[in-house]
Design a protein around this motif. Structure first.
Motif, PDB file in Angstrom:
ATOM      1  N   MET A   1       2.354   9.951  -9.725  1.00 16.52           N
ATOM      2  CA  MET A   1       1.551  10.093 -10.942  1.00 16.52           C
ATOM      3  C   MET A   1       0.598  11.281 -10.885  1.00 16.52           C
ATOM      4  SD  MET A   1       0.580   6.113 -11.699  1.00 16.52           S
ATOM      5  CE  MET A   1      -0.500   6.577 -13.052  1.00 16.52           C
ATOM      6  N   ARG A   2       0.402  11.869  -9.697  1.00 19.32           N
ATOM      7  CA  ARG A   2      -0.571  12.958  -9.569  1.00 19.32           C
ATOM      8  C   ARG A   2      -0.259  14.135 -10.491  1.00 19.32           C
ATOM      9  NH1 ARG A   2      -2.059  16.246  -3.977  1.00 19.32           N
ATOM     10  NH2 ARG A   2      -3.653  17.605  -4.918  1.00 19.32           N
ATOM     11  N   PRO A   3       0.988  14.634 -10.540  1.00 20.31           N
ATOM     12  CA  PRO A   3       1.249  15.747 -11.482  1.00 20.31           C
ATOM     13  C   PRO A   3       0.952  15.376 -12.928  1.00 20.31           C
ATOM     14  CG  PRO A   3       3.053  15.501  -9.909  1.00 20.31           C
ATOM     15  CD  PRO A   3       2.178  14.307  -9.740  1.00 20.31           C
ATOM     16  N   VAL A   4       1.241  14.116 -13.288  1.00 16.49           N
ATOM     17  CA  VAL A   4       0.966  13.688 -14.666  1.00 16.49           C
ATOM     18  C   VAL A   4      -0.530  13.703 -14.941  1.00 16.49           C
ATOM     19  CG1 VAL A   4       1.263  11.811 -16.321  1.00 16.49           C
ATOM     20  CG2 VAL A   4       3.065  12.295 -14.656  1.00 16.49           C
TER      21      VAL A   4
ATOM     22  N   CYS B   1       0.831  -1.216   0.000  1.00 15.49           N
ATOM     23  CA  CYS B   1       0.000   0.000   0.000  1.00 15.49           C
ATOM     24  C   CYS B   1       0.860   1.257   0.000  1.00 15.49           C
ATOM     25  CB  CYS B   1      -0.934  -0.007   1.211  1.00 15.49           C
ATOM     26  SG  CYS B   1      -2.220  -1.284   1.139  1.00 15.49           S
ATOM     27  N   ASN B   2       1.913   1.231   0.801  1.00 19.23           N
ATOM     28  CA  ASN B   2       2.799   2.400   0.821  1.00 19.23           C
ATOM     29  C   ASN B   2       3.451   2.617  -0.541  1.00 19.23           C
ATOM     30  OD1 ASN B   2       2.263   2.950   3.520  1.00 19.23           O
ATOM     31  ND2 ASN B   2       3.919   1.631   4.252  1.00 19.23           N
ATOM     32  N   GLY B   3       3.857   1.510  -1.165  1.00 26.71           N
ATOM     33  CA  GLY B   3       4.449   1.644  -2.497  1.00 26.71           C
ATOM     34  C   GLY B   3       3.449   2.181  -3.508  1.00 26.71           C
ATOM     35  N   GLN B   4       2.197   1.657  -3.453  1.00 30.70           N
ATOM     36  CA  GLN B   4       1.169   2.156  -4.366  1.00 30.70           C
ATOM     37  C   GLN B   4       0.868   3.632  -4.108  1.00 30.70           C
ATOM     38  OE1 GLN B   4      -0.274   0.617  -6.906  1.00 30.70           O
ATOM     39  NE2 GLN B   4       0.900  -1.257  -6.604  1.00 30.70           N
ATOM     40  N   GLN B   5       0.854   4.013  -2.828  1.00 27.77           N
ATOM     41  CA  GLN B   5       0.597   5.415  -2.502  1.00 27.77           C
ATOM     42  C   GLN B   5       1.698   6.312  -3.056  1.00 27.77           C
ATOM     43  OE1 GLN B   5       0.240   6.155   1.675  1.00 27.77           O
ATOM     44  NE2 GLN B   5      -0.517   8.250   1.417  1.00 27.77           N
ATOM     45  N   ARG B   6       2.946   5.878  -2.923  1.00 26.76           N
ATOM     46  CA  ARG B   6       4.045   6.673  -3.478  1.00 26.76           C
ATOM     47  C   ARG B   6       3.935   6.779  -4.998  1.00 26.76           C
ATOM     48  NH1 ARG B   6       6.982   3.885   0.580  1.00 26.76           N
ATOM     49  NH2 ARG B   6       7.597   2.280  -0.926  1.00 26.76           N
ATOM     50  N   GLU B   7       3.550   5.666  -5.643  1.00 27.28           N
ATOM     51  CA  GLU B   7       3.391   5.712  -7.099  1.00 27.28           C
ATOM     52  C   GLU B   7       2.259   6.649  -7.504  1.00 27.28           C
ATOM     53  OE1 GLU B   7       2.884   1.785  -8.512  1.00 27.28           O
ATOM     54  OE2 GLU B   7       4.934   1.134  -8.045  1.00 27.28           O
ATOM     55  N   LEU B   8       1.143   6.611  -6.731  1.00 25.31           N
ATOM     56  CA  LEU B   8       0.027   7.512  -7.051  1.00 25.31           C
ATOM     57  C   LEU B   8       0.419   8.971  -6.854  1.00 25.31           C
ATOM     58  CD1 LEU B   8      -2.960   5.531  -5.488  1.00 25.31           C
ATOM     59  CD2 LEU B   8      -2.443   5.834  -7.917  1.00 25.31           C
ATOM     60  N   LEU B   9       1.160   9.239  -5.774  1.00 20.79           N
ATOM     61  CA  LEU B   9       1.621  10.611  -5.555  1.00 20.79           C
ATOM     62  C   LEU B   9       2.553  11.058  -6.675  1.00 20.79           C
ATOM     63  CD1 LEU B   9       2.280  10.584  -1.687  1.00 20.79           C
ATOM     64  CD2 LEU B   9       0.415  11.718  -2.916  1.00 20.79           C
TER      65      LEU B   9
END
Length: 274
Positions: A165-168, A155-163
């Protein structure tokens, strides 16, 4: 160099002084010329011999000084080279001793770490036969804890990936909004073009109707013109007869200024009709 020369001169035997020639002989009153010439020649030869001897001794002394200076220079160069070689050897020995000391310190540290690891294993771990057998509940709890830990890591890894990807996504959202605005503008332009096409079609229809009516009229005129052409001899005869009658009437009336009134005109017309 001058100091070396002075040092060499001090070590060499004393330099012979340049010989001072005795006074030139003078002819005595009771001496004949031949004897005086012989004595003068002997004086000249003696003086020249002494001068040559002094020059040889002085040249030998200078050569000895030069050789001594060269030997001293070679000795100084050899001493400097030996000193540099000794300093270099001392530096190499110092570096080798420092390297050996660092290597020994690293080995000591590794040995200490190995010993500390053995002590920790002896204090905190027991042999397999000494360990207690875990129950099914303990194994399930341990498995659940491992699964929860892995889930948290995921979950932490997915959260970091989502963060990340947020600017994109925000940038793509802006692009999509701009595309929607462009599509709306294109739709408005398309509606305007369709309305303009409808107006142009109506104008074209009216023009086509006008052209059709004009063509119909032209066809009618052409058909009428054909009929007139067919009856042109009769019409020409009638027109000629009409022109003759008009000319006859005009000639019969004469000058219109002679008519006094309506009665005169009536009588004149009656006369013409008779």
């Amino acid at each position: 160099m001058a100091a070396a020369a002075g040092h060499a001169d001090s070590n060499m035997p004393g330099s012979p002084k340049r010989p001072v020639p005795p006074p030139v002989p003078v002819q005595r009153a009771d001496e004949d010329a031949l004897a005086f010439l012989e004595r003068l020649q002997q004086y000249t030869e003696t003086t020249a011999t002494e001068l040559r001897t002094w020059e040889k001794e002085d040249a030998a002394r200078r050569e000895a000084i030069r050789l001594q200076q060269e030997a001293e220079q070679a000795a100084r160069q050899k001493a400097a080279a030996d000193s540099a070689s000794a300093a270099r050897l001392q530096q190499e020995q110092l570096e080798a001793s420092q390297t050996q000391a660092r290597y020994q310190a690293a080995m000591n540290l590794l040995n200490e770490e190995a010993a500390y690891g053995r002590v920790l294993r002896q204090q905190h771990f027991r042999a397999a036969e000494e360990q207690e057998v875990r129950t099914e509940d303990e194994r399930n709890r341990e498995t659940t804890a491992v699964l929860i830990e892995n889930l948290l890591y995921t979950c932490n890894g997915q959260q970091r990936e989502l963060l990340a990807m947020r600017p994109v996504l925000i940038r793509h959202e802006g692009i999509f909004k701009a595309m929607d605005q462009n599509i709306t503008a294109l739709q408005a332009d398309t509606g305007m073009l369709q309305a303009a096409d409808s107006q142009q079609q109506a104008i074209n229809d009216r023009l086509q109707d006008s052209v059709d009516a004009g063509m119909a009229r032209l066809s009618a005129v052409e058909s009428t013109g054909g009929a007139v052409s067919d009856g042109s001899p009769a019409l020409a005869a009638q027109a000629k007869q009409l022109d003759e009658r008009i000319n006859h009437i005009v000639g019969s009336l004469g000058d219109i200024s002679k008519f006094a009134g309506t009665s005169t005109v009536s009588r004149q017309l009656k006369t013409l009709s008779d």
